[in-house]
Design a protein around this motif. Structure first.
Motif, short mmCIF file in Angstrom:
data_model
loop_
_atom_site.label_atom_id
_atom_site.label_comp_id
_atom_site.label_asym_id
_atom_site.label_seq_id
_atom_site.Cartn_x
_atom_site.Cartn_y
_atom_site.Cartn_z
N ARG A 1 0.65 -1.28 -0.02
CA ARG A 1 0.23 -0.05 0.09
C ARG A 1 0.91 1.39 0.07
O ARG A 1 0.48 2.23 -0.61
CB ARG A 1 -0.90 -0.09 1.24
CG ARG A 1 -2.03 -1.06 0.99
CD ARG A 1 -3.12 -1.33 2.34
NE ARG A 1 -4.36 -1.89 1.67
CZ ARG A 1 -5.08 -2.62 2.77
NH1 ARG A 1 -4.57 -2.62 4.08
NH2 ARG A 1 -5.94 -3.29 2.36
N MET A 2 2.25 1.41 0.70
CA MET A 2 2.92 2.43 0.41
C MET A 2 3.36 2.61 -1.05
O MET A 2 3.32 3.81 -1.21
CB MET A 2 4.19 2.00 1.36
CG MET A 2 4.13 2.32 2.75
SD MET A 2 5.82 1.86 3.78
CE MET A 2 6.70 2.73 2.97
N TYR B 1 6.42 -4.13 -1.85
CA TYR B 1 6.69 -2.81 -2.39
C TYR B 1 7.33 -2.86 -3.82
O TYR B 1 6.53 -2.06 -4.64
CB TYR B 1 7.75 -2.25 -1.30
CG TYR B 1 7.95 -0.65 -1.72
CD1 TYR B 1 7.12 0.35 -0.90
CD2 TYR B 1 8.72 -0.18 -2.66
CE1 TYR B 1 7.38 1.70 -1.21
CE2 TYR B 1 8.59 1.21 -2.91
CZ TYR B 1 8.09 1.99 -2.20
OH TYR B 1 8.08 3.30 -2.56
N GLN C 1 11.70 5.32 4.70
CA GLN C 1 10.18 5.85 4.69
C GLN C 1 9.30 5.02 5.46
O GLN C 1 8.35 5.30 6.32
CB GLN C 1 9.77 5.63 3.02
CG GLN C 1 8.45 5.93 2.63
CD GLN C 1 8.18 5.61 1.36
OE1 GLN C 1 8.78 4.91 0.44
NE2 GLN C 1 6.70 5.73 0.98
N LYS D 1 2.25 0.05 -10.40
CA LYS D 1 1.98 1.52 -10.59
C LYS D 1 2.52 1.99 -11.86
O LYS D 1 2.01 2.85 -12.47
CB LYS D 1 2.08 2.06 -9.32
CG LYS D 1 1.69 3.73 -9.48
CD LYS D 1 1.96 4.21 -8.02
CE LYS D 1 3.29 4.71 -7.65
NZ LYS D 1 3.39 5.34 -6.63
N THR E 1 7.05 6.02 9.45
CA THR E 1 5.61 5.72 9.32
C THR E 1 5.24 4.59 10.42
O THR E 1 4.51 4.76 11.28
CB THR E 1 4.96 5.31 8.09
OG1 THR E 1 4.99 6.34 7.26
CG2 THR E 1 3.44 5.17 8.19
N ASN F 1 0.69 5.06 -3.57
CA ASN F 1 0.65 6.15 -2.88
C ASN F 1 -0.02 7.41 -3.44
O ASN F 1 0.04 8.53 -3.16
CB ASN F 1 1.88 6.35 -2.13
CG ASN F 1 3.05 6.68 -3.08
OD1 ASN F 1 2.73 6.52 -4.53
ND2 ASN F 1 4.31 7.05 -2.66
N THR F 2 -0.62 7.15 -4.52
CA THR F 2 -1.48 8.27 -5.38
C THR F 2 -2.56 7.87 -5.51
O THR F 2 -3.25 6.56 -5.82
CB THR F 2 -0.67 8.31 -6.88
OG1 THR F 2 -0.84 7.09 -7.36
CG2 THR F 2 0.75 8.89 -6.51
#
Length: 425
Positions: free
Chosen positions: A48-49, A348, A331, A355, A335, A52-53
């Motif tokens: 999900r990181m 990732y 990163q 994406k 979080t 991120n858009t």
């Protein structure tokens, strides 16, 4: 690989967690409940990181540990939801189950296992595989003039994967077929089999006999007990249990080591860790197989305890450049406040790849996950370096080579080339 092997024994029961709109959605198959829930949840967080858009594809998540049926049921649910590509599942066994469902309908799958034996067209394995490591080290060894390869490996799944990879890579490069021998992990078998592999008896037979004075000195040396075995991952340097040393004797302790001919190979691939690696280090010394004549190579697993491997100074292992992972670590920690597991790298990277393909899909297309797009020659930039896919299901990786230092630890001696090719994958 050890983590994945442990996962293999856990029952996985799939369920459908989300039902996004069909078209650009991407299936994710992970264990989100049960014993491996923590690992699966962290891998999902990493995916999900990467998405991120607001315009990124939707992740259609399926828990492979929630209901009966295994990864195959989860894959069926993903297909029913209209997913154009599937990320996961986690293990080799689950990948085989899911592929039986996805392959007939040509849905690409990026699995997180490192077992390349389950790879096939439309099924790629993202884990850093033994074949990738061996290929990188053999390429560098050949550049250094090494031509005669051998392997001394544990008789287990990893050992056989390493042996098959070495045989394949040597054949591809027109080299003589490597000598490959396996052992069962006991000191006696390790010593006896390495004696055979290194042709120790025939090598020692060529050495001139010492004069009477030297014989007397050697007789005294031969009466000394065998040197204690080394455990390279024991932080306290404790000796091996006596049970691992019984009936173990050194070869004749002649003062003629410098006159013994070298072993019949100039590069040797090992695959052990822990106590077995300590036994092998001792046996290598007994058989006069040393780094002056033989390039020792091993699995990327050595990187986790390289500080304890000073006895293997000069040996190599292939692994990603840790510097390439720093931005992702920062990163993630900013979080979630803890270090990500290496398996989170894979999810990732897989999601970031999706994406990228989605952003570059042909105009008017709702699915940019074609085999042609997935196998683009330049590959993709990832947390652990550049990686790419071939049409037959193989994954290529750009790995670095590290060398064990005399004081322990390691130093990079061959960085990733920054591109994908026959000599760097």
């Amino acid at each position: 690989m050890a983590t994945l092997s442990a996962c293999e024994s856990t029952p996985h029961r799939p369920t459908h967690v989300a039902a996004p709109t069909a078209g650009r959605n991407v299936g994710v198959l992970l264990p989100l409940s049960g014993p491996n829930a923590g690992l699966g949840q962290e891998m999902l967080v990493a995916a999900r990181m990467a998405m991120n858009t607001p315009t990124a594809p939707t992740l259609d998540v399926h828990d492979t540990a929630a209901v009966g049926g295994g990864a195959a049921v989860a894959a069926k649910a993903a297909i029913a939801a209209g997913d154009g590509l599937i990320l996961g599942p986690l293990t080799a066994n689950e990948t085989t189950q899911a592929a039986a469902v996805t392959a007939p309908v040509s849905i690409p799958m990026l699995a997180f296992t490192s077992d390349m034996s389950v790879a096939q067209p439309d099924v790629w394995t993202l884990g850093i595989a033994p074949e990738q490591q061996v290929r990188r080290m053999v390429a560098l060894a050949m550049q250094k003039g090494r031509q005669h390869f051998a392997a001394f490996l544990p008789d287990n799944r990893l050992g056989h994967a390493l042996g098959q990879a070495l045989a394949q890579v040597c054949e591809e490069n027109g080299l003589q077929a490597p000598q490959i021998m396996f052992h069962d992990g006991t000191q006696n078998t390790i010593t006896a089999n390495l004696n055979t592999l290194s042709a120790y008896d025939s090598r020692i037979a060529t050495v001139p006999q010492p004069d009477p004075a030297e014989k007397a000195a050697n007789k005294a040396i031969e009466s000394l007990p065998a040197s204690e075995a080394l455990d390279p991952i024991n932080p306290d340097g404790a000796q091996l249990p006596q049970s691992t040393q019984d009936s173990t004797t050194l070869p004749p302790a002649l003062n003629i080591a410098k006159d013994i001919p070298p072993a019949p190979f100039d590069a040797l691939l090992l695959g052990d860790t822990g106590l077995q690696l300590g036994m092998i280090i001792n046996a290598l010394g007994q058989m006069h197989v040393d780094s002056a004549h033989v390039q020792i190579m091993g699995p990327g697993l050595w990187g986790a305890f390289a500080s304890k491997l000073s006895a293997l100074q000069g040996a190599w292992y292939a692994a990603p450049d840790p510097a390439s992972r720093q931005a992702f670590i920062q990163q993630f920690m900013a979080t979630y406040h803890h270090m990500p597991t290496p398996l989170a790298d894979l999810t990732y990277d897989a999601a970031a790849l999706v994406k990228t393909l989605d952003q570059n899909r042909p105009a008017g297309s709702t699915n940019g996950y074609s085999v042609q797009a997935l196998t683009r020659p330049d590959g993709f930039g990832g947390v652990d370096g550049v990686f790419g896919f071939t049409a037959d299901g193989k994954t290529r990786r750009d790995l670095a080579v590290f060398q064990i230092l005399p004081s322990g630890g390691s130093v990079m001696v061959a960085p990733p080339a920054g591109k994908l090719g026959r000599d760097t994958n």
